[in-house]
Design an enzyme around this catalytic site. Structure first.
Site, PDB file in Angstrom:
ATOM      1  N   ASP A   9      -2.379   8.419 -34.435  1.00  0.00           N
ATOM      2  CA  ASP A   9      -3.452   8.933 -33.582  1.00  0.00           C
ATOM      3  C   ASP A   9      -4.527   9.467 -34.521  1.00  0.00           C
ATOM      4  O   ASP A   9      -4.361  10.533 -35.118  1.00  0.00           O
ATOM      5  CB  ASP A   9      -2.921  10.032 -32.668  1.00  0.00           C
ATOM      6  CG  ASP A   9      -4.038  10.732 -31.875  1.00  0.00           C
ATOM      7  OD1 ASP A   9      -5.140  10.165 -31.791  1.00  0.00           O
ATOM      8  OD2 ASP A   9      -3.795  11.842 -31.373  1.00  0.00           O
ATOM      9  N   LYS A  71     -15.260  10.850 -36.517  1.00  0.00           N
ATOM     10  CA  LYS A  71     -15.123   9.987 -35.345  1.00  0.00           C
ATOM     11  C   LYS A  71     -16.403   9.957 -34.508  1.00  0.00           C
ATOM     12  O   LYS A  71     -16.660   9.006 -33.789  1.00  0.00           O
ATOM     13  CB  LYS A  71     -13.945  10.483 -34.499  1.00  0.00           C
ATOM     14  CG  LYS A  71     -13.367   9.477 -33.533  1.00  0.00           C
ATOM     15  CD  LYS A  71     -12.059  10.034 -32.991  1.00  0.00           C
ATOM     16  CE  LYS A  71     -11.366   9.065 -32.057  1.00  0.00           C
ATOM     17  NZ  LYS A  71     -10.042   9.572 -31.644  1.00  0.00           N
ATOM     18  N   GLU A 176      -6.333   5.443 -26.166  1.00  0.00           N
ATOM     19  CA  GLU A 176      -5.605   6.711 -26.185  1.00  0.00           C
ATOM     20  C   GLU A 176      -4.906   7.050 -24.857  1.00  0.00           C
ATOM     21  O   GLU A 176      -3.736   7.437 -24.859  1.00  0.00           O
ATOM     22  CB  GLU A 176      -6.543   7.833 -26.632  1.00  0.00           C
ATOM     23  CG  GLU A 176      -6.875   7.731 -28.116  1.00  0.00           C
ATOM     24  CD  GLU A 176      -8.064   8.568 -28.545  1.00  0.00           C
ATOM     25  OE1 GLU A 176      -8.607   9.303 -27.696  1.00  0.00           O
ATOM     26  OE2 GLU A 176      -8.449   8.492 -29.722  1.00  0.00           O
ATOM     27  N   ASP A 200      -7.146  12.840 -20.445  1.00  0.00           N
ATOM     28  CA  ASP A 200      -6.994  13.012 -21.893  1.00  0.00           C
ATOM     29  C   ASP A 200      -8.244  13.678 -22.470  1.00  0.00           C
ATOM     30  O   ASP A 200      -9.265  13.028 -22.672  1.00  0.00           O
ATOM     31  CB  ASP A 200      -6.755  11.641 -22.543  1.00  0.00           C
ATOM     32  CG  ASP A 200      -6.600  11.730 -24.057  1.00  0.00           C
ATOM     33  OD1 ASP A 200      -6.540  12.852 -24.585  1.00  0.00           O
ATOM     34  OD2 ASP A 200      -6.539  10.669 -24.706  1.00  0.00           O
TER      35      ASP A 200
END
Length: 616
Positions: A9, A71, A176, A200
């Protein structure tokens, strides 16, 4: 025995590595003892590179050399408004290269060093690979990496390239929320049809996914999300509050000092976490403000919830749009699954539960780890190692918005429709519009409106050196394909020969916000009647353009342009006039059709013009 495959992850805030081996699912603890690793890189002035928790702590003292939130930089252009917003809070330097890509710069050994977001990703992944191999005592080359469901193709490709540079072979980029659902369903003995919603909320991104399980098949029915909404944005709310307190009460602006910005961010992040367990948090500031050696700022949970209210509601709006898009009712969702560290916030849990009428939520004991665990399960399913034998669940992702081509009159051809299962591929055959042209271009769009101009342009594919032919007599097949990693490609092939052109399309959601994209779905539903009217308008517009092209082509081929000069000039001019006419000018389109026919029909019939269109 086959190579082991791990799951990673790769998070905005933290990263996590997991493996399924010998029938056990295990998070690999980092060398410092933590199960999650801060996605933090600190480039020390002496040239040493530190990663993880130690890097995060060191960055308090070297803020310009402590890099995080890669990211949010990867796969974006420097002038992207969403990237620019993130830059307001970074203590380190980000600038544009000659291609308008973001580059992070810092000082090492007295020199300025520049790194692209992809290179930073590579450094982080190399470290994850190194410590994994130390932990397992063997070389690991294969991996499944998770990405936000709404990562664009540039971001996905940058992730793939960074992993390759780090020495990995990526078997799959796994969305994800799908990974979280995989973790949940793996331990559940459910035989009947079962629907769940995954909420999420991580450090930098937010995703919602609705899934449907039938026996061993799990289908991703619908996804929604925002790649610029997460725990860091909640930190920024507290940070702005602290900034304002220091300005108002102490006449001090901490934004002028990068050291202070980093120190305060660290404290605000800590306060946010404390407010998940306590009703108030105290932010203590030492030695920062002149003449005030120690300052204490108290923040109550209710105050935090008030300042973050808009962000909380944004997640519920996205959730609501996703549910409406799936056409499922709230009551048909049997399970609501929370994952991502930010779901520990009590107000988030309250809002989600209230949305579903007080429904009990399924909360992972360690919401930071469930995505990595899902990646590890997927990795085991793709592994050939006997040590990773696993009962397979079949996960199927879907296309969140329709993708297609434009056509004559700006009409959208929905080629891969919203909700199509991945991998997806579909084709549409076009005939040439003009006579004897040697190239053919088609725009590629994403959206749900029939008027292609109301959708989002993704790119254009052009095929050159095509066979010259009269209007409507040459066929070119255009194909769109989206692979399991969400990479979109377009292909054009002339049917009569092997003339082929391929294009990797920038399937990006980065240029506008994800909320705007979701709004396009609602707009399509709200404008259904207008779209039906537009379709009727386009039929007349297409007929007018084709009629004019056929007449001018025939006059040129039969060398009659001088004989019928008025007719030739009128049709040539009308062809381009019609091209820009909008729906509210439908009456004019019909008038031009009648004028063309009065002027041309007798000649068309007497001269036996070919390739004339059928009347509407």
């Amino acid at each position: 025995m086959g190579d082991l495959v791990i799951g990673i992850d790769l998070g905005t805030t933290n990263s996590c590595v997991a493996i399924f081996m010998n029938k056990k699912l295990k998070i690999l603890e980092y060398k410092s003892g933590g199960r999650i690793i801060p996605s933090f890189i600190c480039f020390q002035p002496d040239g040493i590179v530190v990663i993880g928790e130690h890097a995060k702590n060191m960055a308090v003292h070297e803020p310009k050399n402590g890099i995080y939130e890669m990211k949010r930089l990867v796969g974006r252009k420097f002038d992207d408004p969403l990237l620019q917003k993130s830059l307001e809070y970074f203590p380190f330097t980000v600038s544009a290269d000659f291609l308008n890509n973001p580059v992070v710069s810092f000082k090492q050994k007295g020199a300025t060093v520049r790194k692209t977001p992809k290179e930073l990703y590579t450094i982080l992944l190399k470290e994850l690979k190194h410590y994994t191999e130390e932990k397992l005592g063997e070389t690991v080359k294969k991996v499944v990496i998770t990405v936000p469901a709404y990562f664009n193709v540039t971001q996905r490709e940058a992730t793939l390239a960074a992993a390759e540079d780090a020495g990995f072979t990526v078997l799959k980029l796994l969305n994800e929320p799908t990974a979280a659902a995989l973790t949940y369903y793996y331990d559940q003995d459910i035989e009947e049809t079962h629907r769940s919603l995954v909420y999420d909320l991580g450090g930098g991104t937010f995703d919602v996914a609705i899934l449907e399980k039938r026996f061993d098949n799990v289908d991703v029915v619908c996804v929604a999300g925002d790649t610029q909404l997460g725990g860091h944005d909640l930190d920024n709310c507290i940070l702005e509050y602290v900034y304002q307190q220091l300005r108002d009460k102490y006449d001090y602006d901490p934004q002028c000092d990068s050291d202070d910005k980093r120190r305060l961010r660290h404290k605000c992040e800590k306060a946010k976490k404390e407010l998940s367990d306590a009703n108030e948090a105290v932010i203590t500031i030492n030695g920062m403000v002149p003449n005030h050696p120690k300052i204490k700022i108290t923040l109550k949970r209710k105050e935090f919830e008030s300042m973050a209210d808009e962000l909380f509601k944004r997640t519920i709006d996205i959730l609501d749009n996703c549910l409406k898009d799936s056409k499922f009712s709230k009551s048909s969702i049997q399970e609501v699954i929370l994952c991502g560290g930010s779901t520990r916030i009590p107000k988030i849990q309250e809002l989600v539960s209230d949305y579903f009428g007080g429904k009990q939520l399924n909360k992972f004991p360690n919401p930071d780890e469930c995505v990595a665990e899902g990646a590890a399960l997927q990795a085991a399913m793709l592994s050939t190692s006997k040590r990773q034998t696993i009962e397979e669940l079949k996960m199927v992702d879907v296309v969140p918005l329709s993708i297609g081509f434009d056509s004559l009159g700006d009409k959208m051809i929905f080629t891969i429709k919203r909700g199509s299962k991945l991998p997806a591929s579909a084709s549409h055959t076009y005939v040439n519009l003009d006579g004897n042209d040697t190239s053919f271009s088609i725009g590629i769009y994403e959206g749900e409106r029939l008027d292609v101009k109301k959708n989002r342009h993704l790119g254009t594919i052009t095929i050159n050196n095509v066979t010259p032919a009269p209007p409507g007599q040459r066929e070119v097949m255009f194909t769109l394909a989206i692979d399991l990693n969400g990479i979109l490609t377009a292909k054009a092939k002339e049917k009569l020969c092997d003339n082929v052109k391929e294009l990797k399309v920038e399937y990006t959601r980065g240029s506008i916000s994800d909320r705007e994209i979701k709004n396009s779905i609602l707009a399509a539903a709200e404008n259904k009647i207008n779209d039906e009217k537009f379709e009727q308008f386009v039929k007349h517009k297409q007929y007018l353009i084709k009629y004019c092209i056929a007449v001018t082509y025939a006059l040129e081929e039969q060398e009659l342009t001088d004989v019928y000069e008025e007719m030739y000039n009128f049709c040539k001019e009308t062809r381009w006039t019609a091209d820009v006419l909008e729906m509210d000018e439908e009456i004019r389109v019909k008038e031009l059709i009648q004028k063309c026919k009065r002027l041309c029909d007798k000649v068309v019939q007497s001269r036996q013009f070919q390739f004339m269109p059928q009347e509407v």
